[in-house]
Design a protein around this motif. Structure first.
Motif, PDB file in Angstrom:
ATOM      1  N   ASP A   1     -57.135  32.147 -69.937  1.00  0.00           N
ATOM      2  CA  ASP A   1     -56.892  32.303 -71.313  1.00  0.00           C
ATOM      3  C   ASP A   1     -55.993  31.661 -72.149  1.00  0.00           C
ATOM      4  O   ASP A   1     -54.679  31.393 -71.686  1.00  0.00           O
ATOM      5  CB  ASP A   1     -56.882  33.875 -71.316  1.00  0.00           C
ATOM      6  CG  ASP A   1     -58.146  34.533 -71.139  1.00  0.00           C
ATOM      7  OD1 ASP A   1     -59.248  34.111 -70.984  1.00  0.00           O
ATOM      8  OD2 ASP A   1     -57.835  35.803 -70.379  1.00  0.00           O
ATOM      9  N   ALA A   2     -56.172  31.415 -73.375  1.00  0.00           N
ATOM     10  CA  ALA A   2     -55.232  30.601 -74.295  1.00  0.00           C
ATOM     11  C   ALA A   2     -54.005  31.417 -74.180  1.00  0.00           C
ATOM     12  O   ALA A   2     -52.782  31.109 -74.586  1.00  0.00           O
ATOM     13  CB  ALA A   2     -55.837  30.264 -75.461  1.00  0.00           C
TER      14      ALA A   2
ATOM     15  N   LYS B   1     -51.167  31.142 -71.603  1.00  0.00           N
ATOM     16  CA  LYS B   1     -50.989  29.696 -71.480  1.00  0.00           C
ATOM     17  C   LYS B   1     -49.293  29.266 -70.802  1.00  0.00           C
ATOM     18  O   LYS B   1     -49.101  28.772 -69.983  1.00  0.00           O
ATOM     19  CB  LYS B   1     -51.310  28.722 -72.888  1.00  0.00           C
ATOM     20  CG  LYS B   1     -51.062  27.056 -72.282  1.00  0.00           C
ATOM     21  CD  LYS B   1     -51.593  26.568 -73.636  1.00  0.00           C
ATOM     22  CE  LYS B   1     -51.294  24.968 -73.617  1.00  0.00           C
ATOM     23  NZ  LYS B   1     -51.582  24.289 -74.576  1.00  0.00           N
TER      24      LYS B   1
ATOM     25  N   ILE C   1     -47.987  27.908 -67.400  1.00  0.00           N
ATOM     26  CA  ILE C   1     -47.179  26.728 -67.382  1.00  0.00           C
ATOM     27  C   ILE C   1     -45.986  27.287 -66.642  1.00  0.00           C
ATOM     28  O   ILE C   1     -45.489  26.460 -65.444  1.00  0.00           O
ATOM     29  CB  ILE C   1     -46.819  26.368 -68.779  1.00  0.00           C
ATOM     30  CG1 ILE C   1     -47.905  25.652 -69.374  1.00  0.00           C
ATOM     31  CG2 ILE C   1     -45.614  25.151 -68.609  1.00  0.00           C
ATOM     32  CD1 ILE C   1     -47.775  25.460 -70.800  1.00  0.00           C
TER      33      ILE C   1
ATOM     34  N   LYS D   1     -46.885  21.286 -68.612  1.00  0.00           N
ATOM     35  CA  LYS D   1     -47.728  21.655 -69.790  1.00  0.00           C
ATOM     36  C   LYS D   1     -48.793  20.674 -69.898  1.00  0.00           C
ATOM     37  O   LYS D   1     -49.960  20.949 -70.283  1.00  0.00           O
ATOM     38  CB  LYS D   1     -46.760  21.523 -71.178  1.00  0.00           C
ATOM     39  CG  LYS D   1     -47.576  22.015 -72.348  1.00  0.00           C
ATOM     40  CD  LYS D   1     -46.529  21.679 -73.480  1.00  0.00           C
ATOM     41  CE  LYS D   1     -47.445  21.709 -74.775  1.00  0.00           C
ATOM     42  NZ  LYS D   1     -48.022  20.576 -75.356  1.00  0.00           N
TER      43      LYS D   1
ATOM     44  N   VAL E   1     -51.432  21.580 -67.132  1.00  0.00           N
ATOM     45  CA  VAL E   1     -52.065  22.530 -67.529  1.00  0.00           C
ATOM     46  C   VAL E   1     -53.313  22.521 -68.566  1.00  0.00           C
ATOM     47  O   VAL E   1     -54.191  23.118 -68.512  1.00  0.00           O
ATOM     48  CB  VAL E   1     -51.117  24.101 -67.691  1.00  0.00           C
ATOM     49  CG1 VAL E   1     -52.085  25.001 -68.226  1.00  0.00           C
ATOM     50  CG2 VAL E   1     -50.288  24.152 -66.617  1.00  0.00           C
ATOM     51  N   GLU E   2     -52.868  21.595 -69.537  1.00  0.00           N
ATOM     52  CA  GLU E   2     -53.652  21.352 -70.447  1.00  0.00           C
ATOM     53  C   GLU E   2     -54.975  20.417 -70.087  1.00  0.00           C
ATOM     54  O   GLU E   2     -55.899  20.305 -70.890  1.00  0.00           O
ATOM     55  CB  GLU E   2     -52.913  20.685 -71.752  1.00  0.00           C
ATOM     56  CG  GLU E   2     -52.220  21.705 -72.635  1.00  0.00           C
ATOM     57  CD  GLU E   2     -51.349  21.030 -73.705  1.00  0.00           C
ATOM     58  OE1 GLU E   2     -51.333  19.654 -73.707  1.00  0.00           O
ATOM     59  OE2 GLU E   2     -50.690  21.756 -74.449  1.00  0.00           O
TER      60      GLU E   2
ATOM     61  N   ALA F   1     -55.900  33.367 -64.897  1.00  0.00           N
ATOM     62  CA  ALA F   1     -56.217  31.997 -64.798  1.00  0.00           C
ATOM     63  C   ALA F   1     -57.491  32.274 -63.463  1.00  0.00           C
ATOM     64  O   ALA F   1     -57.340  33.121 -62.628  1.00  0.00           O
ATOM     65  CB  ALA F   1     -55.209  31.225 -64.459  1.00  0.00           C
TER      66      ALA F   1
END
Length: 166
Positions: A107-108, A111, A115, A130, A133-134, A161
């Motif tokens: 989920d955003a 985030k 990280i 970062k 993960v992106e 996650a």
């Protein structure tokens, strides 16, 4: 002066060298046949395309029991034991000891927590973690034992996650 000494020493060594045994004189015909056979094989190999040579090298290694790292554990196999599929059965029988952790989705809203968690079990800096993960879905850790991998996956799942063991 040194070259004349070397030449005379060389002539002496050649003249005093032992003569080949009689049995060796008679076996020159078989040696020539072997040489001709090897030359024919070499010519045939050179006529192959790159792809055919690659396939041949794999086939040759399989037939002689040589893998990428040297001789196979069981040694050179006999033609009878190299039945189709026997190598695949041995590979499946070996249990996997190193696993990869793949982050598939998150989920955003969580985030930043993801990280931080990725940074805790890797040696990555903030920017590298970062970026990693992106790029979801992505392997975040490779070559981990099963117990460690399950613990990391559990932590990531608690954060929201979706992570899997590969």
């Amino acid at each position: 002066m040194a070259s004349t000494i070397t030449k005379s020493l060389f002539k002496h060594l050649i003249s005093s060298s032992p003569k080949p045994p009689v049995s060796r004189l008679f076996s020159t015909a078989t040696a020539q046949n072997r040489t001709q056979k090897l030359e024919r094989i070499a010519d045939e190999l050179l006529d192959l395309t790159k792809l055919e040579r690659y396939d041949y090298s794999i086939l040759f290694r399989l037939k002689t029991g040589i893998n990428r790292y040297g001789l196979a554990v069981s040694g050179v196999t006999s033609p009878a034991s190299s039945a189709p599929g026997s190598g695949a059965a041995e590979t499946k029988a070996a249990e996997k000891t190193a696993f990869d952790i793949k982050l598939e989705k998150f989920d955003a809203a969580v985030k930043i927590k993801i990280i931080k968690e990725v940074r805790s079990f890797t040696d990555l800096g903030l920017k590298e973690a970062k970026d990693l993960v992106e790029k979801v879905p992505v392997v975040v850790k490779k070559g981990v034992t099963k117990e460690d991998a399950e613990a990391i996956i559990k932590k990531l799942q608690e954060l929201g996650a979706i992570a899997v063991l590969e």
